[in-house]
Design an enzyme around this catalytic site. Structure first.
Site, PDB file in Angstrom:
ATOM      1  N   LYS A 154       0.842  -1.199   0.000  1.00  0.00           N
ATOM      2  CA  LYS A 154       0.000   0.000   0.000  1.00  0.00           C
ATOM      3  C   LYS A 154       0.878   1.249   0.000  1.00  0.00           C
ATOM      4  O   LYS A 154       2.021   1.202   0.453  1.00  0.00           O
ATOM      5  CB  LYS A 154      -0.856   0.023   1.276  1.00  0.00           C
ATOM      6  CG  LYS A 154      -1.975  -1.007   1.320  1.00  0.00           C
ATOM      7  CD  LYS A 154      -2.767  -0.902   2.599  1.00  0.00           C
ATOM      8  CE  LYS A 154      -3.885  -1.936   2.655  1.00  0.00           C
ATOM      9  NZ  LYS A 154      -4.934  -1.738   1.646  1.00  0.00           N
TER      10      LYS A 154
ATOM     11  N   ARG B 139     -10.158 -11.687   1.990  1.00  0.00           N
ATOM     12  CA  ARG B 139     -11.025 -12.723   1.406  1.00  0.00           C
ATOM     13  C   ARG B 139     -10.335 -14.082   1.406  1.00  0.00           C
ATOM     14  O   ARG B 139     -10.996 -15.108   1.463  1.00  0.00           O
ATOM     15  CB  ARG B 139     -11.449 -12.284  -0.009  1.00  0.00           C
ATOM     16  CG  ARG B 139     -10.311 -12.120  -0.963  1.00  0.00           C
ATOM     17  CD  ARG B 139     -10.688 -11.306  -2.196  1.00  0.00           C
ATOM     18  NE  ARG B 139     -10.743  -9.861  -1.925  1.00  0.00           N
ATOM     19  CZ  ARG B 139     -11.049  -8.944  -2.839  1.00  0.00           C
ATOM     20  NH1 ARG B 139     -11.363  -9.307  -4.072  1.00  0.00           N
ATOM     21  NH2 ARG B 139     -11.074  -7.662  -2.534  1.00  0.00           N
TER      22      ARG B 139
HETATM   23  N1  BES Z   1      -8.098  -3.937   4.526  1.00  0.00           N
HETATM   24  C1  BES Z   1      -8.242  -3.539   3.175  1.00  0.00           C
HETATM   25  C2  BES Z   1      -9.548  -2.790   2.937  1.00  0.00           C
HETATM   26  C3  BES Z   1      -9.512  -1.323   3.205  1.00  0.00           C
HETATM   27  C4  BES Z   1      -8.848  -0.477   2.342  1.00  0.00           C
HETATM   28  C5  BES Z   1     -10.199  -0.785   4.253  1.00  0.00           C
HETATM   29  C6  BES Z   1      -8.863   0.888   2.560  1.00  0.00           C
HETATM   30  C7  BES Z   1     -10.212   0.573   4.494  1.00  0.00           C
HETATM   31  C8  BES Z   1      -9.551   1.412   3.643  1.00  0.00           C
HETATM   32  C9  BES Z   1      -8.223  -4.765   2.254  1.00  0.00           C
HETATM   33  O1  BES Z   1      -7.436  -5.808   2.669  1.00  0.00           O
HETATM   34  C10 BES Z   1      -7.677  -4.301   0.945  1.00  0.00           C
HETATM   35  O2  BES Z   1      -6.537  -3.940   0.913  1.00  0.00           O
HETATM   36  N2  BES Z   1      -8.507  -4.306  -0.078  1.00  0.00           N
HETATM   37  C11 BES Z   1      -8.117  -3.849  -1.356  1.00  0.00           C
HETATM   38  C12 BES Z   1      -8.614  -4.824  -2.387  1.00  0.00           C
HETATM   39  C13 BES Z   1      -8.062  -4.599  -3.759  1.00  0.00           C
HETATM   40  C14 BES Z   1      -6.591  -4.977  -3.783  1.00  0.00           C
HETATM   41  C15 BES Z   1      -8.832  -5.429  -4.744  1.00  0.00           C
HETATM   42  C16 BES Z   1      -8.739  -2.472  -1.561  1.00  0.00           C
HETATM   43  O3  BES Z   1      -9.890  -2.282  -1.176  1.00  0.00           O
HETATM   44  O4  BES Z   1      -8.055  -1.592  -2.056  1.00  0.00           O
HETATM   45 MN    MN Z   2      -5.412  -5.568   1.988  1.00  0.00          MN
END
Ligand code: BES
Ligand code: MN
Ligand code: ZN
Length: 500
Positions: A278, A352
């Site tokens: 990230k 997931r």
């Molecule tokens: N924990 C995150 C979801 C999340 C992201 C919550 C930003 C709050 C703020 C999850 O594990 C994640 O990183 N999801 C990705 C999925 C994508 C790679 C398809 C997302 O939502 O960006």
């Molecule tokens: Mn994630």
């Protein structure tokens, strides 16, 4: 904070503050329609009426005014808190009004509060909501501060109902249990990832289980490998912290029917994204990625004490998603516990993956209904902002129960679609499924992925990514972890026999 039912009359009560919720002046019949607020107004020489008349106070939601040494009362202060329009007043509004009153008074070093409620229809639900609002309003995310000399605490919160009510003590006690369990979940969620590792989360769950008589089993990495939880292990392998699958079991003394509720919570103690790392901006917030797990543990804490007649099993897969040299790579293919293979196109879609194995395991333990809570996608935040939790369901009856529980407990939830068309977006040329779809509809394809692992078991998924954390405080809630899900999941289990 001690919770009490106050049966003395208003003028006799020696609280530091007596709070009267009052309505917006534009309500049908005006703002002062509650009997007990009228009584307080009369004792205090018409102070509340005069406030409205002066234009200084209109009774809009969470507005406050305070009178010192009110004539006719033994209490030190009389406080009015706006409860909004009377025709929009619900127990959910009252919960927040009680929280706002507490958060208004706490910095003033008020130690004892009496909260006025009219007797009559729905008093149990209203009194319970007021207690919940006060206790969750009292939570501060300051457990890690060493200098708390400025922090004040309220010692007692008394619900004042004219004439009292025989069954009310028990109602208040049940509300206290639910709200304290919500705060328990918030304290867990508030702990940063260096302190709350997956093993530390398991230790906390174990300690709580011992305190309240739940069974706790913790599957370690070796056991997961034996069972074949390839998706969960794949996420964990980039971190030096070993993964755990925490299982909490509640068994009623006497079971009615053959329901076995399974609660599954995402327990990513830190989500760096892994190799699909990230951006550094706001990455610190990803310590919140175990809020689903915390909500499930909090709900079990309440369920253990409220003792519904159905068995409930909680499963919390807990891992740290890190980009270590052993980390899984984009393009890796893992074999899940279900036997299905998954191509990991993005290591940041880790929630997931761990939930897939936990849901499969929950089915193997005999769960007949499944509800999961997870901070699963940024996409749900785009869709619903920070107001509603996103709800996805494979079964209308279970959905109905969850939505009804959420409404009763004042947790806002919004139904999202799960049409088969979305499944077309999850195609991999190399494995049974990819772990991500195309950009659009990201919260839905994430849910669709989970659905593949629920088989025919009725299932509801709560995407709490937008509601688990408050970036800014509300009048009735501190900033930080909200504890969303605890009240709904508890209510779902507790009301199972009586509803639907
Ligand atoms: N924990 C995150 C979801 C999340 C992201 C919550 C930003 C709050 C703020 C999850 O594990 C994640 O990183 N999801 C990705 C999925 C994508 C790679 C398809 C997302 O939502 O960006
Ligand atoms: Mn994630
Ligand atoms: Zn995550």
């Amino acid at each position: 904070m001690q919770i009490r039912l106050e049966v003395q009359s208003i003028e006799q009560v020696e609280a530091d503050a007596i709070v009267a919720p009052v309505f917006d002046k534009n309500s049908p019949g005006g703002g002062l329609t509650s009997e007990i607020a009228q009584a307080a107004n009369d004792l205090a020489g018409g102070w509340i009426e005069e406030l409205y008349r002066s234009g200084e106070f209109s009774g809009e939601l969470f507005e406050t005014a305070m009178l010192y040494r009110p004539p006719g009362l033994k209490a030190r202060r009389l406080v009015v808190v706006g409860a909004g329009r009377s025709d929009r007043f619900t127990p959910a509004v009252l919960r927040n009004v009680a929280g706002a009153a507490l958060r208004f008074l706490k910095p003033k070093a008020v130690a004892s509060i009496g909260f006025l409620l009219d007797a009559g229809a729905g008093i149990a639900e209203r009194a319970g909501a007021a207690v919940e609002g006060a206790i969750v309003g009292d939570f501060e995310p300051d457990q890690m501060k060493t200098d708390k000399k400025d922090s004040k605490s309220v010692e007692s919160f008394a619900v004042m109902v004219p004439g009292g009510d025989a069954g009310l003590e028990d109602t208040l006690d049940r509300a206290r249990i639910v709200a304290e369990s919500q705060n328990f979940a918030r304290a867990l969620a508030n702990e940063p990832a260096n302190r709350l590792t997956p093993s530390a989360l398991a230790a906390r769950a174990h300690e709580m289980a011992a305190q309240f008589g739940l069974e706790c089993e913790v599957l370690d990495k070796e056991r997961m490998a034996q069972l074949g939880m390839g998706a969960l292990l794949g996420v964990a392998q980039g971190s030096a912290e070993p993964p755990v699958l925490i299982i909490l079991r509640y068994r009623p003394l006497e079971e009615t029917g053959n329901t076995h509720l399974g609660l599954v919570g995402k327990g990513v103690t830190f989500d760096s994204g892994g190799i699909s790392i990230k951006p550094s901006e706001d990455m610190d917030k990803m310590k919140f990625d175990m809020c689903g797990g915390a909500a499930v543990i909090g709900a079990m804490r309440a369920i253990a004490q409220l003792r519904p007649p159905i068995p409930v099993t909680a499963l919390i897969p807990a891992v740290e998603n890190m980009p270590g040299s052993r980390a899984q790579r984009p393009g890796d293919i893992v074999t899940t516990l279900s036997g299905k293979t998954v191509e990991v196109l993005n290591t940041d879609a880790e929630g997931r993956l761990i939930l897939a194995d936990a849901l499969t395991y929950a089915r193997s333990l005999g769960c007949t209904h499944l509800v999961d809570a997870a901070t699963l996608t940024g996409a749900i935040v785009v869709a619903l902002g920070h107001v509603h939790t996103g709800v996805f369901a494979s079964d209308d009856a279970l959905l109905g129960r969850v939505m009804a529980a959420a409404r009763r407990k004042g947790e806002k939830m919004w139904l999202m679609p799960l049409d088969d068309e979305y499944k077309e977006l999850l195609k991999s040329p190399f494995a049974d499924l990819p772990n991500v779809g195309p950009r659009w509809g990201g919260a839905i394809t994430a849910a669709m992925f989970l659905k593949e692992f629920t088989d025919s078991v009725p299932w509801v998924h709560l995407d709490i990514a937008g509601t688990a954390w408050l970036d800014d405080a509300k009048p009735f809630l501190a900033k930080g972890p909200s504890g969303v899900g605890v009240r709904t999941l508890t209510e779902l289990a507790v009301c199972w026999a009586g509803q639907g």
